[in-house]
Design a protein around this motif. Structure first.
Motif, PDB file in Angstrom:
ATOM      1  N   LYS A 177      33.153  33.108  36.527  1.00 17.13           N
ATOM      2  CA  LYS A 177      32.301  33.290  37.501  1.00 17.13           C
ATOM      3  C   LYS A 177      32.467  35.032  37.989  1.00 17.13           C
ATOM      4  CE  LYS A 177      30.725  30.337  40.682  1.00 17.13           C
ATOM      5  NZ  LYS A 177      30.614  29.282  41.725  1.00 17.13           N
TER       6      LYS A 177
ATOM      7  N   GLU B 250      27.389  23.888  44.063  1.00 16.14           N
ATOM      8  CA  GLU B 250      28.567  24.283  44.280  1.00 16.14           C
ATOM      9  C   GLU B 250      28.834  23.918  45.860  1.00 16.14           C
ATOM     10  OE1 GLU B 250      30.270  28.268  44.107  1.00 16.14           O
ATOM     11  OE2 GLU B 250      32.289  27.478  44.972  1.00 16.14           O
TER      12      GLU B 250
ATOM     13  N   ASP C 194      37.010  31.394  39.211  1.00 15.42           N
ATOM     14  CA  ASP C 194      36.255  31.824  40.091  1.00 15.42           C
ATOM     15  C   ASP C 194      36.526  33.398  40.398  1.00 15.42           C
ATOM     16  OD1 ASP C 194      34.168  31.903  42.273  1.00 15.42           O
ATOM     17  OD2 ASP C 194      35.215  30.152  43.235  1.00 15.42           O
TER      18      ASP C 194
ATOM     19  N   ASN D  17      35.877  23.740  44.821  1.00 15.92           N
ATOM     20  CA  ASN D  17      36.718  24.793  44.800  1.00 15.92           C
ATOM     21  C   ASN D  17      37.970  23.977  44.831  1.00 15.92           C
ATOM     22  OD1 ASN D  17      35.395  27.432  44.868  1.00 15.92           O
ATOM     23  ND2 ASN D  17      34.214  26.071  46.361  1.00 15.92           N
TER      24      ASN D  17
ATOM     25  N   GLU E  86      36.453  24.612  40.041  1.00 16.95           N
ATOM     26  CA  GLU E  86      36.655  26.172  40.144  1.00 16.95           C
ATOM     27  C   GLU E  86      38.034  26.542  40.850  1.00 16.95           C
ATOM     28  OE1 GLU E  86      33.297  28.123  42.401  1.00 16.95           O
ATOM     29  OE2 GLU E  86      31.804  27.103  41.118  1.00 16.95           O
TER      30      GLU E  86
HETATM   31 MG    MG Z   1      33.734  28.973  44.460  1.00 12.96          MG
END
Ligand code: MG
Ligand code: C2E
Ligand code: MG
Ligand code: MG
Length: 285
Positions: free
Chosen positions: A196, A58, A175, A113, A145
């Motif tokens: 997540k 990530e 997320d 993200n 995400e």
């Molecule tokens: Mg994240």
């Protein structure tokens, strides 16, 4: 200038508050030049499949100001969002991330993200398409995400956007699941590939029966819907073991690896090759 009347409590808070506001103003001004001055960079935190090892990273955005030092993303990203800077910064994150992911083995994925400001401005699908084009990264290696804050507004447009990304083969992760409202209707209406689970449920997973019951149910729910599950904030071997036994698909956290500079990722991949989480090497500094 303190007030003398019954609003004494305003006086107690006025100074720190003023400091915060000044600091924010200060950061706001400095953030405008951060991208152009090369002060932004990405770190990468490993995503680990229990029996396989590292399967991706990530990207996490960092800002190092020459005088102020490292400023946490939790502080500067909200400022960038309200200041209208997040589109440009977010596009840079996508370009840079896709570029750097090219160095990894071709099965490795990159998670990025994306903030609600980027979603609401409407150009996110083009931005992603350009980043993939420029880097020649295959779309199925990219995971976007988003948090549920993205889904709160303009639901129809957002569904369109997510469907477009889905059709391009890009994966979509929800997320911080469980952290705030986490409406189940999101799971019914939006095409997520991965959920997540927020570290709030992971931190005490070994000792808290309620956390265990919730995480097992979420695993069941997500798997039933055809989604995979990543656990966030895995800090201890016991947590990794519990989650692996419970059938969690991917683990992320300081125990598996801290966020690291791009040029440390290949060495990390080499060092962990062939390891399952049961014999994970000590985290690198
Ligand atoms: Mg994240
Ligand atoms: P996130 O996407 O949920 O990322 C995970 C955060 O948890 C990261 O914090 C990571 O460093 C931290 N973390 C990872 N493992 C552990 C652990 O074992 N224990 C604990 N206590 N923390 C762990 P970070 O890097 O400070 O980022 C905070 C948030 O800022 C991210 O949360 C994400 O929402 C946002 N963010 C970071 N980079 C970007 C970006 O490029 N774009 C956007 N829009 N948001 C970003
Ligand atoms: Mg998270
Ligand atoms: Mg978060």
């Amino acid at each position: 200038a303190a007030k003398r009347d019954g609003r004494g409590c305003a006086r107690v808070f006025s100074q720190p508050m003023q400091l915060l506001i000044e600091q924010r103003e200060n950061l706001r001004r400095k953030l405008r030049g951060a991208l152009a001055n090369g002060e932004l960079f990405l770190e990468y935190q490993p995503l680990v499949q229990p029996t396989v090892g590292v399967v991706g990273f990530e990207a996490l955005l960092r800002w190092r100001h020459p005088e102020l030092g490292l400023i946490p993303p939790g502080i500067f990203i909200p400022i960038a969002e309200t200041d209208g800077l997040m589109d440009e910064i977010g596009a840079w994150v996508l370009r840079r991330g896709c570029e750097q992911a090219r160095a990894w083995p071709p099965t490795f994925s990159l998670a990025v993200n994306v903030s609600s400001a980027q979603f609401l401005s409407g150009g996110i699908t083009d931005t992603i398409a350009h980043a993939l084009d420029a880097s020649e990264l295959h779309p199925d290696r990219l995971e976007v995400e988003i948090t549920e804050s993205v889904l709160l507004e303009k639901t129809v447009d957002n569904l369109d956007t997510l469907n477009t990304l889905n059709v391009l083969g890009i994966r979509i992760s929800l997320d911080d699941f469980g952290k705030s409202y986490s409406s189940l209707s999101y799971l019914k209406n939006f095409p997520f590939d991965t959920m997540k689970i927020d570290q709030y449920f992971i931190s005490d997973i070994r000792s808290n029966v309620k956390s265990q019951i919730i995480v097992r149910s979420v695993l069941d729910l997500a798997h039933g819907l055809g989604m995979t599950v990543t656990a966030e904030g895995v800090e201890m071997p016991g947590q990794a073991e519990w989650l692996a036994d419970a059938g969690c698909d991917r683990l992320q956290g300081y125990y598996l690896g801290r966020p690291m500079p791009a040029d440390a990722t290949l060495e990390f991949i080499r060092r962990t090759a062939g390891r399952s989480v049961a014999d994970w090497p000590e985290t690198m500094p």
